[in-house]
Scaffold this motif. Structure first.
Motif, mmCIF file in Angstrom:
data_model
loop_
_atom_site.group_PDB
_atom_site.id
_atom_site.type_symbol
_atom_site.label_atom_id
_atom_site.label_comp_id
_atom_site.label_asym_id
_atom_site.label_seq_id
_atom_site.Cartn_x
_atom_site.Cartn_y
_atom_site.Cartn_z
ATOM 1 N N PRO A 326 -34.164 150.472 141.653
ATOM 2 C CA PRO A 326 -33.539 150.561 140.327
ATOM 3 C C PRO A 326 -32.592 149.377 140.118
ATOM 4 O O PRO A 326 -32.011 148.859 141.071
ATOM 5 C CB PRO A 326 -32.773 151.885 140.388
ATOM 6 C CG PRO A 326 -32.582 152.156 141.829
ATOM 7 C CD PRO A 326 -33.740 151.543 142.539
ATOM 8 N N GLN A 327 -32.481 148.948 138.862
ATOM 9 C CA GLN A 327 -31.631 147.793 138.560
ATOM 10 C C GLN A 327 -30.343 148.183 137.851
ATOM 11 O O GLN A 327 -29.341 147.491 137.969
ATOM 12 C CB GLN A 327 -32.420 146.807 137.683
ATOM 13 C CG GLN A 327 -33.641 146.246 138.401
ATOM 14 C CD GLN A 327 -34.550 145.468 137.463
ATOM 15 O OE1 GLN A 327 -35.069 146.005 136.494
ATOM 16 N NE2 GLN A 327 -34.724 144.187 137.743
ATOM 17 N N VAL A 328 -30.411 149.278 137.092
ATOM 18 C CA VAL A 328 -29.242 149.685 136.305
ATOM 19 C C VAL A 328 -29.078 151.198 136.365
ATOM 20 O O VAL A 328 -30.060 151.928 136.283
ATOM 21 C CB VAL A 328 -29.408 149.282 134.815
ATOM 22 C CG1 VAL A 328 -28.146 149.646 134.030
ATOM 23 C CG2 VAL A 328 -29.724 147.800 134.684
ATOM 24 N N CYS A 329 -27.816 151.646 136.522
ATOM 25 C CA CYS A 329 -27.515 153.067 136.381
ATOM 26 C C CYS A 329 -26.668 153.256 135.143
ATOM 27 O O CYS A 329 -25.687 152.541 134.945
ATOM 28 C CB CYS A 329 -26.716 153.567 137.584
ATOM 29 S SG CYS A 329 -27.711 153.841 139.031
ATOM 30 N N VAL A 330 -27.044 154.217 134.321
ATOM 31 C CA VAL A 330 -26.251 154.526 133.136
ATOM 32 C C VAL A 330 -25.448 155.798 133.406
ATOM 33 O O VAL A 330 -26.015 156.834 133.736
ATOM 34 C CB VAL A 330 -27.160 154.720 131.903
ATOM 35 C CG1 VAL A 330 -26.316 155.150 130.698
ATOM 36 C CG2 VAL A 330 -27.916 153.438 131.598
ATOM 37 N N LEU A 347 -32.915 150.153 127.422
ATOM 38 C CA LEU A 347 -32.985 149.244 128.567
ATOM 39 C C LEU A 347 -34.373 149.273 129.203
ATOM 40 O O LEU A 347 -34.913 148.249 129.610
ATOM 41 C CB LEU A 347 -31.923 149.624 129.599
ATOM 42 C CG LEU A 347 -30.474 149.325 129.193
ATOM 43 C CD1 LEU A 347 -29.503 150.062 130.089
ATOM 44 C CD2 LEU A 347 -30.220 147.822 129.235
ATOM 45 N N ARG A 348 -34.957 150.452 129.278
ATOM 46 C CA ARG A 348 -36.298 150.572 129.858
ATOM 47 C C ARG A 348 -37.315 149.883 128.975
ATOM 48 O O ARG A 348 -38.241 149.219 129.465
ATOM 49 C CB ARG A 348 -36.671 152.044 130.023
ATOM 50 C CG ARG A 348 -35.887 152.722 131.120
ATOM 51 C CD ARG A 348 -36.176 154.218 131.176
ATOM 52 N NE ARG A 348 -35.325 154.860 132.169
ATOM 53 C CZ ARG A 348 -34.686 156.001 131.972
ATOM 54 N NH1 ARG A 348 -34.806 156.647 130.807
ATOM 55 N NH2 ARG A 348 -33.920 156.506 132.913
ATOM 56 N N ALA A 349 -37.132 150.021 127.676
ATOM 57 C CA ALA A 349 -38.055 149.372 126.752
ATOM 58 C C ALA A 349 -37.996 147.855 126.923
ATOM 59 O O ALA A 349 -38.974 147.151 126.669
ATOM 60 C CB ALA A 349 -37.724 149.759 125.312
ATOM 61 N N GLY A 374 -28.492 152.083 145.021
ATOM 62 C CA GLY A 374 -28.779 150.694 145.353
ATOM 63 C C GLY A 374 -28.866 149.787 144.137
ATOM 64 O O GLY A 374 -29.089 148.589 144.271
ATOM 65 N N ALA A 375 -28.687 150.346 142.950
ATOM 66 C CA ALA A 375 -28.745 149.516 141.739
ATOM 67 C C ALA A 375 -27.571 148.551 141.733
ATOM 68 O O ALA A 375 -26.456 148.931 142.081
ATOM 69 C CB ALA A 375 -28.718 150.402 140.500
#
Length: 424
Positions: A326-330, A347-349, A374-375
């Motif tokens: 994963p790159q981003v956690c909201v 963000l996914r779009a 790990g994001a």
RNA sequence: GUGAGCGUAGCUCAGCUGGCUAGAGCGCCAGAUUGUGGCUCUGGAGGUCAUGGGUUCGAGCCCCAUCGUUCACCCCA
């Protein structure tokens, strides 16, 4: 509590990434060599394996998962891939296509055996088959494909063992010679060998019993008995392999356990594997299609055990993994969950790999969770900032954070995570 | 199908010649910090000691069987 049946294993997400990586390399390589994927059923009519693999083989005699379905048909979970692919070739008249037809498969095989290191009841094979060419070039193409696969995975130290076991023309003479050689001293051999002397004398060659090995030290090699066609074929296979720069070892006692092989047989051996040291193997099977009731169509192929391959890769260096981190956690404060959800969608779009905490817990717990994913980045939605049209962008690696305008957060993250992601 | 070793918490393991309510580390959850992870401290949850039978005053420990697992044989991937 249930556990998975004996000899089967679950592949959990972390490990599945290694499988995805490995299978991806196999697929790319096959595309480069012009092999098309074929997916055959996991079970077949039992009779297919009796005819295709051979009644005298261990697979058919004692290793098949055979069951009767509700209408009384006898079905068998596939113990290998070549016979089913041969069946499909015939059933769909692939001999009407431009020849040769080159196919590959990746999938589960099933054999009822006691599990041990490198051997499972459900295991996974990658295999290729070439139908419709008798050329030694086809033999060497599949061997070099396998070799390229090992190289692409970063696996070294694989030994190529090579042999020819002749054809229905010349093999009978050799079998007779073998029986003549063994018969006078058969008393000193193990029970297995004694039983096989009449049924399948070739198998005496690869018996591992100390006693048997010693007694058959000076067994005549098959090379003196090959017909001119087989001899020429074998010669060319060796020349082509040498010209390709592949090291191989002639093993006059290499015989394979399936009945359909003719001429070329080979195995890929890896020393790090222990008792089950064959990473893969294969050969030519010019009689198979006919045995299955079709016209004479020559063929050659290999199968390799992916489970074993992964064992080797883990021992020497690291296998690769599919890119799924994963790159981003909201993270959203209570009351802003919906806004967080919609931001994650945006963000996914944009092509990023995004997780969202589902709320129901304090920010501290959310942060702890975000750290463990790990994001590298977290986006926090707090009521104060949100009122000012802003969100917090936190660097989970270095620890700092800053405020970013709401409508800037998507392009900003795309920019920081680099590249293509933002351009979709 | 044959042989051998091993089954104690989610994981790795300790548990004496059989003797109190079965332990540790890591992990998990919560709190210390009403809006900020990693470090630290405190607390909590979590075990039919694989299952069934037997021996014994008493069994995680001894015996038998079954299941699972590991390794090897056979054979293969």
């Amino acid at each position: 509590m249930f556990s998975s049946p004996r000899g089967t294993a679950d592949i959990l997400p972390e490990e599945a990434r290694e499988w995805q990586w490995m299978e991806g390399i196999a697929r790319d390589l096959c595309a480069r060599y012009g092999y098309g994927e074929i997916r055959t059923p996991l079970f077949e009519h039992t009779e297919l394996f009796h005819r295709g693999v051979g009644n005298a083989t261990d697979i058919v005699e004692k290793e098949m998962y055979t069951f009767v379905d509700r209408s009384g048909r006898s079905l068998t979970l596939r113990p290998e891939g070549t016979a089913p692919v041969g069946r499909a070739y015939l059933e769909h008249h692939l001999n009407a296509l431009a020849q040769p037809v080159k196919l590959y498969y990746v999938g589960s095989m099933f054999r009822y055996e006691r599990p041990q290191a490198g051997r499972m009841r459900e295991f996974h094979q990658f295999g290729v088959e070439v139908f419709g060419s008798a050329s030694p070039l086809a033999d060497v193409e599949v061997i070099t494909l396998a070799h390229s696969f090992y190289e692409a995975l970063g696996s070294r130290d694989t030994l190529i063992a090579l042999n020819s076991i002749g054809c229905p023309q010349c093999r009978p003479r050799y079998l007779e010679a073998l029986q003549e050689y063994y018969r006078p001293k058969i008393g000193g051999f193990c029970a297995n060998c004694q039983r096989r002397l009449e049924r399948n004398p070739l198998r005496l060659l690869d018996c591992k019993e100390e006693q048997c090995r010693r007694l058959s030290q000076d067994v005549p090699p098959i090379y003196d008995y090959l017909c001119s066609g087989c001899r020429a074929h074998f010669q060319q296979v060796q020349e082509l392999l040498a010209a390709s720069g592949l090291a191989f070892q002639l093993q006059p006692r290499l015989v394979r356990g399936l009945d359909y092989y003719t001429r070329t047989v080979f195995e890929f051996i890896h020393s790090a594997l222990g008792a089950q040291d064959a990473l893969g193997g294969g050969g030519r099977y010019d009689g198979l299609i006919e045995d299955l009731g079709g016209p004479p169509v020559p063929g050659v192929g290999f199968a390799m055990g992916l489970d074993r391959l992964l064992v080797v890769l883990r021992q020497s260096g690291r296998p690769g993994k599919a890119e799924t981190d994963p790159q981003v956690c909201v993270l959203a404060f209570s009351g802003l969950e919906k806004e967080g959800f919609l931001l994650a969608r945006q963000l996914r779009a944009a092509g990023l790999r995004v997780l969202q905490d589902f709320g129901e817990r304090g920010l501290k717990a959310q942060m702890k969770w975000a750290g463990r994913t790990g994001a590298p980045w977290a986006v926090l939605l707090g009521p104060d900032e949100w009122q000012q049209q802003k969100v917090i962008l936190r660097d989970l690696t270095a620890g700092g954070q800053e405020e970013v305008a709401r409508e800037q957060i998507v392009p900003e993250l795309c920019r920081r995570l680099g590249s293509a992601a933002g351009e979709r």
